[in-house]
Design an enzyme around this catalytic site. Structure first.
Site, PDB file in Angstrom:
ATOM      1  N   THR A 276       0.851  -1.178   0.000  1.00  0.00           N
ATOM      2  CA  THR A 276       0.000   0.000   0.000  1.00  0.00           C
ATOM      3  C   THR A 276       0.888   1.229   0.000  1.00  0.00           C
ATOM      4  OG1 THR A 276      -1.837  -1.089   1.094  1.00  0.00           O
ATOM      5  CG2 THR A 276      -1.747   1.287   1.292  1.00  0.00           C
ATOM      6  N   PHE A 278       1.245   4.999   0.980  1.00  0.00           N
ATOM      7  CA  PHE A 278       0.690   6.037   1.851  1.00  0.00           C
ATOM      8  C   PHE A 278       1.259   7.389   1.439  1.00  0.00           C
ATOM      9  CE2 PHE A 278       0.203   2.187   4.268  1.00  0.00           C
ATOM     10  CZ  PHE A 278      -1.004   2.348   4.916  1.00  0.00           C
TER      11      PHE A 278
END
Lengths: 381, 381
Positions: A276, A278
């Site tokens: 992921t 960020f």
């Protein structure tokens, strides 16, 4: 029928002729830009370009009209590029960016989720010395940064399997914040439950919808019922509180440990590769020499080729676009804004010229940030 | 400094010279395509294009290298367009599409949700004579169509405020189905609760996450707690079953009526304009003269300008792209496939040539469907 070599020799000769004319045309473009710097006036004059196109198309057989249109559009577009570069070199103040010093060591960082959520771990990776404050929602994070309660907010923007986090992009635009850092975090889900639970006792598995989707096959194989929670750490926390042996959570190892759950199995994501990305957001646009990426948002009119026209400008500058996606405009149905990430640096002349051209030629452009992308090193698999 | 008029006169003259050379170059392209039809060989030979580019760039000052590269790339790209068109005209069998007759009157239509959900209403609009069968998930709909249990499946793909329904695009690719119809449904949410409930008694509002987001402001103003359910009609059904006066549902008027709820307030969406586009999917690719739109998916290598290159082809054909978005490839991290909708018809020569060129030049292309877009007429507001 001539041999391919002979035809290609002709083509090369024609291209050399075209090149000579092209260089002459660029000299004319320089005269145009000097004239406009002296007397004022936009580089892009749509009516002049339309008139030129119509004049030229008169003499072209139907089956080559579209082909020639593409050529002329490219010619006028790169002519404008040349003019913008020349103007910006002579008058750098044409592009005003409200640049602030980068805050690489914020005191207070807000993130969405509970302690030990992936956002918390990412915030810790990025800002090890900051006080990290959990929030119930991404919007609360944006709110705190806008208010000045938080120096920085940390939120996810993209997952390698689930894709873009649309809501965060909407919030970026809504709150007018800027990206200062980007960090790619390897996501490694485990399945965890209260002490005494086992695959014989658990029936439900609780987690964030995206995490559930990332473990879809695993959940099916074990015949579990997925239950959506707002966050992986929220799920872990709730199950720990309940003491219920029929429920498990999909969460980080850190979350399982923090809330006192036992890990039934580690690394339960379907895709071996699950990351992921960020971002850190701030009230201020900032840049530094080491930055490698720029994000911006632009709005395009819904006409033939407008998206292509905007992307063509990026291609003209030879920049690598790493991300593009569209979001509907809330107040203008079926109209879209486009989010674009590309390799560049706001201190570099070519990036500045690209942004200047985009700002001159699109109805709405906002720089969303300048930053570099870091990656965590934790690869235990 | 010369007057702008004089410079422009020069530019026009140069453009006429370039045009003559361009037409000569296209004649050469015709020779190349005839040669390749006779002797075989791909139209796009990357090594030849790279060689040509390198040769030409030698004679160009640094500050114009990028500008000329764009011009030459466009020249070679439209030259290939011309060749593909010529080849496809001479040998139409080069583009083989497995086209089936359109099923406009299916017997069995599956949709995701409960009776009176928006998908059910859209399915009824599209196929008034069909038997409509509700399913728990979109994946179940796709499964039933693939198995042949359903002739057609109806699922949402886009909402005017919430954007693309990513999961449905993933399923389209995963199950290899084809779009046969597209229908835009005006979404008008109401808030409904059990008999006896009022704004004094209700605390929670249940609905699909997208519906909750569409009524975000309304929910905040009335100080309600949003609770996510899998579907608007599921929410209405659950609340009717519970008899609980503290809960309300956000759903269609039809769903409120079907499950015996009372409407507390109609038209509670934040945006006045709120539409969802549904698609009908089938096992078979089909087309008919009245179709106005084509969808396809393509995979692009992650190199500078590859997305631009693919979109440029669409611009060369003068087609209007109505939608583009990317999804990550599950097995290839940070690689993307692109979904593109454009105005065209598979029976038309230019659409066929565009598809042929795309198929020849992209590593992976699949036509997702040919269809027309209808709109419901129910505008009560």
């Amino acid at each position: 029928m001539r041999d391919l070599k002979d035809v290609r020799r002709d083509i090369n000769a024609i291209d050399h002729e075209i090149l000579k004319l092209f260089l002459k045309r660029m000299k004319c473009a320089e005269e145009v830009s000097d004239y406009k710097m002296e007397h004022g006036g936009q580089v892009l004059v749509p009516s002049r370009e339309t008139e030129l196109m119509n004049t030229m198309l008169q003499d072209i057989p139907d089956e080559l009209k579209l082909e020639y249109s593409s050529l002329l559009r490219t010619t006028t577009r790169v002519s404008r590029k040349h003019q913008y570069a020349r103007m910006l070199e002579a008058e750098p103040q044409r592009l005003q960016l409200d640049l602030h010093p980068r805050n690489n060591d914020p005191k207070t960082v807000y993130y969405g989720g509970l302690p030990a959520s992936y956002a918390d771990i990412a915030a810790k990776d990025l800002f090890p010395h900051a006080q990290r404050i959990p929030q119930n929602s991404w919007e609360d994070v944006f709110h705190a940064v806008l208010d000045g309660k938080a120096d920085i907010g940390v939120v996810p923007v993209e997952n390698s399997t689930a894709g873009t986090v649309n809501e965060v992009y909407d919030l970026l635009e809504q709150y007018g914040l800027y990206i200062t850092h980007s960090h790619i975090k390897r996501i490694r889900h485990c399945i965890a439950a209260c002490k005494g639970a086992s695959f014989d006792t658990i029936k439900e598995v609780h987690s964030h919808p995206q995490a559930l989707r990332q473990c879809q096959q695993y959940i099916k194989q074990h015949n579990l019922t997925p239950v959506e929670e707002s966050n992986t750490a929220v799920a872990a926390h709730a199950i720990a509180q309940s003491g219920d042996l029929t429920r498990a959570a999909i969460c980080s190892e850190a979350a399982a440990r923090l809330y006192g759950l036992e890990i039934l199995e580690d690394h339960v994501n379907d895709a071996d590769f699950n990351q992921t990305r960020f971002i850190a957001v701030s009230r201020f646009l900032s840049t530094q020499e080491a930055d490698t990426r720029v994000s911006l948002v632009l709005t395009l009119p819904h006409i033939v080729g407008s998206l292509y026209g905007a992307l063509a400008v990026f291609a003209d500058y030879g920049v690598n676009m790493t991300e593009i996606h569209s979001r509907p405009l809330r107040d203008m149905p079926w109209n879209y804004c486009f989010y674009i990430d590309f390799d560049g640096n706001l201190l570099r002349q070519d990036t500045r010229a690209l942004i200047y051209q985009t700002m001159q030629e699109c109805s709405y452009v906002r720089i969303l940030g300048s930053y570099s992308v870091t990656q965590d090193s934790e690869v235990k698999a």
